[in-house]
Design a protein around this motif. Structure first.
Motif, PDB file in Angstrom:
ATOM      1  N   HIS A  43       0.831  -1.204   0.000  1.00 29.82           N
ATOM      2  CA  HIS A  43       0.000   0.000   0.000  1.00 29.82           C
ATOM      3  C   HIS A  43       0.866   1.256   0.000  1.00 29.82           C
ATOM      4  N   VAL A  44       1.931   1.235   0.795  1.00 24.86           N
ATOM      5  CA  VAL A  44       2.833   2.390   0.844  1.00 24.86           C
ATOM      6  C   VAL A  44       3.420   2.663  -0.535  1.00 24.86           C
ATOM      7  N   LEU A  45       3.871   1.606  -1.216  1.00 25.30           N
ATOM      8  CA  LEU A  45       4.457   1.754  -2.549  1.00 25.30           C
ATOM      9  C   LEU A  45       3.431   2.253  -3.564  1.00 25.30           C
ATOM     10  N   PHE A  46       2.203   1.724  -3.480  1.00 19.57           N
ATOM     11  CA  PHE A  46       1.164   2.113  -4.439  1.00 19.57           C
ATOM     12  C   PHE A  46       0.758   3.574  -4.258  1.00 19.57           C
ATOM     13  N   PHE A  47       0.506   3.997  -3.024  1.00 19.03           N
ATOM     14  CA  PHE A  47       0.105   5.386  -2.784  1.00 19.03           C
ATOM     15  C   PHE A  47       1.221   6.346  -3.167  1.00 19.03           C
ATOM     16  N   GLU A  48       2.462   5.936  -2.920  1.00 18.23           N
ATOM     17  CA  GLU A  48       3.599   6.759  -3.315  1.00 18.23           C
ATOM     18  C   GLU A  48       3.716   6.820  -4.835  1.00 18.23           C
ATOM     19  N   HIS A  49       3.409   5.699  -5.496  1.00 17.21           N
ATOM     20  CA  HIS A  49       3.497   5.619  -6.957  1.00 17.21           C
ATOM     21  C   HIS A  49       2.493   6.542  -7.644  1.00 17.21           C
ATOM     22  N   ILE A  50       1.245   6.574  -7.157  1.00 13.12           N
ATOM     23  CA  ILE A  50       0.211   7.388  -7.817  1.00 13.12           C
ATOM     24  C   ILE A  50       0.153   8.810  -7.268  1.00 13.12           C
ATOM     25  N   LYS A  76       5.738   9.078   3.933  1.00  7.31           N
ATOM     26  CA  LYS A  76       5.822   7.629   3.798  1.00  7.31           C
ATOM     27  C   LYS A  76       5.587   6.919   5.123  1.00  7.31           C
ATOM     28  N   TYR A  77       4.637   5.997   5.111  1.00  6.53           N
ATOM     29  CA  TYR A  77       4.265   5.247   6.320  1.00  6.53           C
ATOM     30  C   TYR A  77       5.316   4.193   6.626  1.00  6.53           C
TER      31      TYR A  77
END
Length: 530
Positions: free
Chosen positions: A206-213, A334-335
């Protein structure tokens, strides 16, 4: 004390829906002072976190923890009613179970209506046999399920699912779990490979996805996966895991779960898992590392998102996500995705995480250390300072040993070095140095390991190469230290060492000359050396 879900509801109603504290208290049944207390605490912690720059520091990690902690979820007692939705769902469950038995050749072991009624009574439902019989008759007469097409709003819904992927890493076939996200509005796809379906992997995805978009969807949909659901409370009500609730509170998104065996309720990501896996790994499935596989997977997702979509007037998913960004919740710092563990160091100077052992410096034996467990590595801390870092092990009873953590022990017990796990797991360069120059010279090798704490291995290797040109049969730790600590250019070091060799040779020749019979001629060591 309110429950964790109530706290989440209070914060989301105030933060997302813009409701007043009085309205929230009225809707939730929680005292207005309690509502005000949690909202104020959340706003203060959130503001401090947004203003901070480094979320990897220990004090920032504590701030993130305070933002989503606790309380524990508690299930309230509910009064039983006649023919509730829970009863109907349970009856459907038993009818579906009968269909499975029929397909498996167990038709004679199906539950009859009277068996279904008894099972309901055993589970505490208050219902009569005629009611059960009438409900079963009505369900059996019902036709096939009709599906409803939904028009999703931008930035509203995103779906998550896992998918299994088998690929070769460095020549070995391994199984990985692919975390896949798909937006309901624009069908934007994102995926990342993880070693296991662990909580830390779930959070990191989730952290990677939210950071990606660059934003956060308002609602994320899950199926009945273990990393998202702690337990079932009845047939339809599910208790989320603490990790999911904390993620929701931190990023501000809400979540919902599919019904049992209803993958169609998140049909976007169900199809995306199969589609992404096939497009990414049907042709290319050999990689040097997991990082290389993830780089390939990301490039495939980017290419898929650039393809025109018929259902979206030939717009690409990339164009759709660009239009959605203004509707997304704002991005947060970032979480911290690590799972936190506290462990006592055992007599081998290791800690145990998920049955695997990881070494820490020897003077921490019998002390408590704080460990952050990530999907691919772990970090150990003591009093706020990182004392060890290891690559994550996913086998059973595996050991990850850093030879540098045991220098003082080896100094007292040098004979244990040759057959130690620490040497076998050491960098291959250290193994070569030991095998070539330090067999039966363990004490000197340990001194070199201790010296390595202040001098890089590359510098030590260069010093050894220099000594090989001068004294290939007499390479010692002291000579290596001298070369590494000299600030002069390499040529001057070579000349200095060469001069030392000449002087030593003179001493040997003079000692040999003293053993010869007396002669009237003067013996010159300079002439012999020349």
């Amino acid at each position: 004390m309110i429950t964790l879900n109530q706290k989440q509801e209070i914060i989301l109603n105030f933060y997302r829906e813009g409701k007043s504290q009085r309205a929230i208290a009225k809707e939730t049944g929680v005292d207005r002072k309690t509502v005000s207390k949690y909202i104020n605490a959340y706003q203060q912690a959130r503001q401090k976190l947004i203003q901070s720059e480094d979320t990897t520091r220990i004090d920032q990690i504590d701030l993130i923890t305070d933002l989503v902690e606790p309380p524990k979820y508690q299930v309230a007692n509910r009064e039983k009613r006649k023919l509730t939705e829970d009863m109907i769902d349970k009856i459907k469950y038993y009818l579906d179970e009968n269909e499975v038995k029929k397909r498996n050749g167990q038709s004679k072991q199906q539950k009859k209506i009277i068996d279904i009624h008894q099972a309901l009574l055993d589970e505490g439902f208050q219902i009569s046999y005629p009611t059960v019989r009438n409900t079963v008759d009505a369900l059996r007469k019902s036709g096939k399920e009709a599906f409803i097409r939904i028009d999703y709003a931008p930035g509203d819904v995103c779906e998550f699912d896992w998918g299994e992927v088998n690929i070769y890493i460095d020549g070995t076939l391994k199984t990985f779990q692919m975390a896949a996200f798909t937006s309901a509005y624009g069908n934007y796809r994102y995926a990342h490979l993880f070693p296991k379906q662990k909580t830390e992997c779930f959070v990191e995805s989730h952290v990677l996805f939210f950071e990606h978009i660059g934003g956060v969807y308002r609602t994320v949909v899950y199926d009945n996966m273990k990393v998202a659901i702690k337990k079932f409370v009845g047939l339809t009500e599910k208790e989320p895991t603490d990790a999911l609730v904390k993620l929701s509170m931190y990023y501000g998104f809400s979540f919902r779960f599919c019904n049992i065996r209803s993958g169609n309720e998140k049909g976007h990501v169900e199809k995306s898992v199969e589609y992404i896996r096939r497009k990414a790994f049907c042709h290319v499935y050999h990689f040097d590392s997991l990082d290389a596989a993830n780089e390939h997977l990301l490039s495939v997702c980017i290419n898929l998102n650039q393809r025109p979509q018929i259902m979206a007037n030939h717009m690409t998913a990339l164009e759709q996500i660009a239009a959605e960004r203004e509707f997304l919740l704002p991005a947060m710092p970032k979480y911290e995705s690590a799972r936190i563990e506290t462990s006592r160091v055992d007599k081998y100077s290791t800690i145990s995480i998920d049955t695997c052992h990881y070494s820490v410096p020897e003077f921490y034996v019998d002390k408590i250390v704080f460990t952050k467990v990530y999907s691919t590595h772990i970090r150990c801390f003591s009093e706020g300072e990182m004392i060890a870092e290891h690559k994550r092990c996913y086998g059973n009873q595996q050991w990850s040993i850093d030879i540098g953590h045991y220098c003082q022990i080896f100094k007292r017990k040098p004979g244990a070095l040759a057959h130690s796990v620490a040497l076998k797991q050491a960098d291959i360069k250290w193994q070569r140095i030991y095998t070539k120059y330090y067999i039966k010279k363990e004490k000197s090798f340990i001194d070199l390991l201790i010296f390595h704490q202040e001098c890089p291995l590359e510098t030590i290797e260069k010093a050894i190469l220099t000594l090989e040109k001068l004294t290939p049969t007499d390479i010692t730790t002291e000579k290596i230290k001298v070369i590494c600590q000299r600030s002069e250019p390499c040529q001057e070091v070579v000349q200095t060492v060469s001069s030392a060799i000449v002087e030593k040779s003179k001493e040997h020749l003079e000692s040999y000359g003293a053993l010869l019979p007396c002669s009237t001629e003067k013996f010159s060591t300079e002439e012999v050396i020349a």
